[in-house]
Design a protein around this motif. Structure first.
Motif, PDB file in Angstrom:
ATOM      1  N   ILE A 175      77.519  32.557  17.736  1.00  0.00           N
ATOM      2  CA  ILE A 175      77.395  33.663  17.454  1.00  0.00           C
ATOM      3  C   ILE A 175      76.701  33.745  15.898  1.00  0.00           C
ATOM      4  O   ILE A 175      77.631  32.840  15.020  1.00  0.00           O
ATOM      5  N   ALA A 176      75.472  34.475  15.696  1.00  0.00           N
ATOM      6  CA  ALA A 176      74.824  34.396  14.479  1.00  0.00           C
ATOM      7  C   ALA A 176      75.326  35.577  13.386  1.00  0.00           C
ATOM      8  O   ALA A 176      75.448  36.569  14.091  1.00  0.00           O
ATOM      9  N   VAL A 177      76.323  35.121  12.529  1.00  0.00           N
ATOM     10  CA  VAL A 177      76.752  36.320  11.719  1.00  0.00           C
ATOM     11  C   VAL A 177      76.226  36.597  10.433  1.00  0.00           C
ATOM     12  O   VAL A 177      75.984  35.363   9.519  1.00  0.00           O
ATOM     13  N   ALA A 178      76.137  37.708  10.183  1.00  0.00           N
ATOM     14  CA  ALA A 178      75.447  38.205   8.978  1.00  0.00           C
ATOM     15  C   ALA A 178      76.551  37.881   7.656  1.00  0.00           C
ATOM     16  O   ALA A 178      77.780  37.960   7.922  1.00  0.00           O
ATOM     17  N   SER A 230      71.690  37.860   6.484  1.00  0.00           N
ATOM     18  CA  SER A 230      71.347  39.069   6.659  1.00  0.00           C
ATOM     19  C   SER A 230      71.608  39.354   8.261  1.00  0.00           C
ATOM     20  O   SER A 230      71.256  38.160   9.188  1.00  0.00           O
ATOM     21  N   GLY A 231      71.902  40.560   8.699  1.00  0.00           N
ATOM     22  CA  GLY A 231      71.804  40.791  10.102  1.00  0.00           C
ATOM     23  C   GLY A 231      70.342  40.417  10.813  1.00  0.00           C
ATOM     24  O   GLY A 231      70.279  40.287  11.838  1.00  0.00           O
ATOM     25  N   LYS A 232      69.331  40.999  10.144  1.00  0.00           N
ATOM     26  CA  LYS A 232      67.812  40.761  10.384  1.00  0.00           C
ATOM     27  C   LYS A 232      67.803  39.501  10.668  1.00  0.00           C
ATOM     28  O   LYS A 232      66.854  39.049  11.872  1.00  0.00           O
ATOM     29  N   VAL A 282      74.891  35.310  20.605  1.00  0.00           N
ATOM     30  CA  VAL A 282      75.137  36.799  20.127  1.00  0.00           C
ATOM     31  C   VAL A 282      74.702  36.920  18.670  1.00  0.00           C
ATOM     32  O   VAL A 282      74.806  35.905  17.988  1.00  0.00           O
ATOM     33  N   ALA A 283      74.498  38.190  18.072  1.00  0.00           N
ATOM     34  CA  ALA A 283      74.176  38.438  16.880  1.00  0.00           C
ATOM     35  C   ALA A 283      74.769  39.589  16.456  1.00  0.00           C
ATOM     36  O   ALA A 283      74.998  40.498  16.927  1.00  0.00           O
ATOM     37  N   THR A 284      75.210  39.461  15.041  1.00  0.00           N
ATOM     38  CA  THR A 284      75.943  40.734  14.359  1.00  0.00           C
ATOM     39  C   THR A 284      74.956  41.059  13.473  1.00  0.00           C
ATOM     40  O   THR A 284      74.292  40.485  12.798  1.00  0.00           O
ATOM     41  N   VAL A 285      74.589  42.491  13.739  1.00  0.00           N
ATOM     42  CA  VAL A 285      73.443  43.008  13.343  1.00  0.00           C
ATOM     43  C   VAL A 285      73.693  44.718  13.074  1.00  0.00           C
ATOM     44  O   VAL A 285      74.222  45.314  14.000  1.00  0.00           O
TER      45      VAL A 285
END
Length: 330
Positions: free
Chosen positions: A34-37, A68-70, A83-86
């Motif tokens: 999971i990529a987390v901002a 960042s979410g970007k 998964v990304a939080t954005v």
């Protein structure tokens, strides 16, 4: 013969017991990256990791912390995370350029954006930004927030000079006088205020804007790995329930991860709403931001997407059917 029969029965019983035990054993852990901002929308993920809610749901979650979410969304689109939080603005620009993604849930609201300006350069209100250099990470929620704040004062982005600034560089640029103001979000708002000291003038979000923190995935992931997505949503659901009953402990996690004081966290906490859902407000906000992006020339010549097709409620419906209120695409 009796002894042989008894041995066979005993063996059969042992095998049956083993089968029953194996059927009740917990399922093998599912790995998920999971990529987390690295801002407030990351808090529920950090809490889930620290409190063991991922593990309790049979999920081996690897959290990639990004500024960042970007950048988190870009990492997911490159295949570096599943998964990304954005927040919503990067989703809009990705949709306008045809990037393959789906939103499977929103899990938090976001109300911590602000403009931080140099009062020593005569900026005492938002209208004073006319003709000024304003730093912002272009293509993010704070970019759209800046647009909304300007419109509220009868200004447009053509009335200022936009400077594309990564969040981590905003406080130094502001302190050095390279820009007159920045539009940003916590914890970078705090950094900017500290960099200026008494010269800081802050214009908070107030009623102007409310955003969503979303979970974005590749279009085929919910069908390809339904169990992993289900465990992720169950873990976040448990996490949000725990955060509501243990707010001070959750704030401690935020303090540690974001390296900010408790007073700052408490000030911002009430402007964050944690809830697992998919509601029509998200679609309306995506549409509004897409119209802005097209009209401003940020996405010239692009057709308006059907954002309902960008959202895949199938996983969340299985967990919380009442939390999905989005009208399905035709």
């Amino acid at each position: 013969m009796v002894r042989i029969a008894a041995s066979a029965v005993a063996a059969l019983i042992a095998i049956t017991i083993a089968i029953v035990w194996l059927s009740r054993a917990p399922p093998a852990p599912e790995p998920l990256t999971i990529a987390v901002a690295n801002n407030f929308i990351g808090v529920p993920l950090w809490v889930a990791e620290r409190r063991g809610f991922f593990a309790a749901e049979g999920l081996t979650a690897t959290l990639q912390r990004l500024p960042s979410g970007k950048l988190a969304l870009e990492a997911m689109l490159r295949g570096e995370a599943e998964v990304a939080t954005v927040a919503e603005t990067p989703l809009v620009f990705a949709a306008l350029t045809g990037k393959p993604l789906r939103v499977i849930a929103t899990y938090a609201g976001s109300g911590e954006h602000a403009i931080v300006a140099r009062a020593d350069r005569g900026i005492s209100r938002v209208a004073d930004l006319r003709g000024r250099r304003v730093g912002v990470l272009i293509g993010t929620t704070v970019h759209y927030f800046l647009h909304v704040m300007l419109i509220d004062q009868g200004l447009t982005e053509t009335d200022i000079t936009l400077v594309d600034l990564p969040a981590a560089e905003q406080a130094p640029a502001l302190a050095a006088g390279q820009v007159d103001a920045v539009a940003t979000l916590a914890p970078f708002t705090i950094q900017c205020r500290r960099a200026l000291g008494e010269a800081a003038r802050t214009f908070p979000m107030g009623r102007h804007y409310w955003g969503y923190a979303s979970l974005a995935v590749a279009p085929d992931l919910p069908q390809r790995r339904p169990e992993a997505i289900g465990r992720l949503l169950r873990a976040l659901d448990r996490t949000i329930g725990w955060m509501r009953t243990h707010p001070h402990e959750a704030m401690q996690v935020a303090m540690s991860e974001l390296n900010v004081e408790g007073a700052v966290i408490e000030e911002l906490w009430e402007r964050l709403g944690f809830n697992l859902a998919l509601d029509q407000g998200l679609v309306m906000l995506l549409q509004s931001q897409a119209r802005w992006a097209i009209a401003s020339g940020s996405a010239p010549g692009q057709p308006m997407p059907d954002f309902r097709a960008l959202i895949d409620p199938s996983s969340l419906v299985r967990l919380r059917p009442g939390s999905v209120t989005i009208t399905p695409p035709r």
